[in-house]
Write a protein that holds these residues in place. Sequence first.
Motif, short mmCIF file in Angstrom:
data_model
loop_
_atom_site.label_atom_id
_atom_site.label_comp_id
_atom_site.label_asym_id
_atom_site.label_seq_id
_atom_site.Cartn_x
_atom_site.Cartn_y
_atom_site.Cartn_z
N THR A 19 0.83 -1.20 0.00
CA THR A 19 0.00 0.00 0.00
C THR A 19 0.87 1.25 0.00
OG1 THR A 19 -0.09 0.12 2.42
CG2 THR A 19 -1.76 -1.24 1.32
N LYS A 20 0.23 2.42 -0.23
CA LYS A 20 0.96 3.69 -0.22
C LYS A 20 1.60 3.94 1.14
CE LYS A 20 -1.33 6.50 -3.76
NZ LYS A 20 -2.06 7.76 -4.02
N ASP A 21 0.87 3.60 2.19
CA ASP A 21 1.40 3.81 3.54
C ASP A 21 2.61 2.93 3.80
OD1 ASP A 21 1.09 5.09 6.15
OD2 ASP A 21 0.61 3.09 6.90
N GLU A 22 2.56 1.70 3.34
CA GLU A 22 3.71 0.79 3.50
C GLU A 22 4.92 1.29 2.72
OE1 GLU A 22 1.42 -3.49 4.23
OE2 GLU A 22 1.85 -2.80 2.19
N ARG A 24 5.55 4.45 1.94
CA ARG A 24 6.06 5.64 2.62
C ARG A 24 6.88 5.26 3.86
NH1 ARG A 24 1.64 8.01 3.18
NH2 ARG A 24 1.13 7.44 5.32
N LYS A 25 6.37 4.33 4.65
CA LYS A 25 7.08 3.92 5.87
C LYS A 25 8.41 3.25 5.54
CE LYS A 25 3.06 3.37 8.91
NZ LYS A 25 2.23 2.41 9.68
N SER A 59 5.54 5.72 -5.27
CA SER A 59 4.57 6.56 -4.56
C SER A 59 3.67 7.34 -5.53
CB SER A 59 5.29 7.55 -3.63
OG SER A 59 6.12 8.43 -4.39
N GLY A 240 0.16 13.86 6.42
CA GLY A 240 0.29 12.51 6.94
C GLY A 240 1.68 12.15 7.41
#
Length: 373
Positions: A19-22, A24-25, A59, A240
């Motif tokens: 996912t996008k969050d994964e 980014r992290k 991203s 975020g």
Amino acid sequence: MKLSKRDYYDVLGLEKNATKDEIRKAYRKLAREYHPDVNKAEDAEDKFKEAKEAYEVLSNEQKRAQYDQFGHAGTQNQGFGGGASDFSGFGDIFDMFFGGGGRRDPNAPQQGADLQYTMTLNFEEAIFGKETEISIPKEETCDTCHGSGAKPGTSPKTCTHCNGTGQLNTEQNTPFGRVVNRRVCHYCQGKGKIITDKCNTCGGSGRVKKHTKIKVSIPAGIDEGQQIRVSGKGEPGVNGGPPGDLFVVIAIRPHEFFKREGDHIFLELPITFAQATLGDEIEVPTVHGKVMFKIPAGTQTGRTFRLRGKGAPNVRGYGQGDQHVQVRVVTPTKLTSRQKELLKEFNQIADNAPITEDEDSLFQRFKKAFKGE
């Protein structure tokens, strides 16, 4: 020989369905680990650039789709002939190689600002540590609009000028063809959204200034000027991004009698002429409580004694300092008649008595040097 590029998902340690969050992290973790300002290893800069390149592609939904279908070839420009060439990535390339010279994506997650707070402790609090709570003014997400900046019941609208990208594209003819230049959309300030009905509480910023209470643990043995880092208690992040950190800087009030150098504590202890001459067992104050100590007979003013383990604990846990006690023989200024008589008698006896001090003592050398004058 030209080396082939690593798979972008492998670079970030992710599966292709991440996912996008994964994404980014994973990038933030690698960026912190390999940033040249932090990691001085020979290959750190190359790994930092590799991670940044992977993040910039994965991203972005359009770039990621092209990469998933065509691999690295799908992310390359198709030359200068005929069509428009996109030079918008130049800012990021400069940023990658020169540390921040180019434009940054205004919609990318950004870490919040760090905060600094000065805490004043008394002498004993610094020695033994404490648990405390402080109140600091900082920006927090608006409770009314939950950070959107829009009045409840409404929502920000997609900017029609940039179609929500936060950037405006202009084309320019060059000897190489048409070049696309990108700049931040001035209608929405690069946010991609426009708030028509602003929140009455925060005025559209999505944040409000509040006094926030934060618990801080002061370690035993902390010294003047040292800092305590409270992770995640700085200003909130943007888009975020994670919050910044709070740094608590320590100031210590001086003690009336104790002085400190590192883990060692120093004390000047007044004693009487009789105690210095005859010796005595006396109470010596320490930060850990009073201890009994024997002053040997014939102690001279300025002599220093050491009390092991009676200093400050090392803030990193490396043992305990000592207390150094320097005695100072106090000359009385107010004597009774009887005390004066006894001292006169003592002085007469001392003048007629045989020399008992060391021949090279300061007192004897002084007498010999000035005898007869």
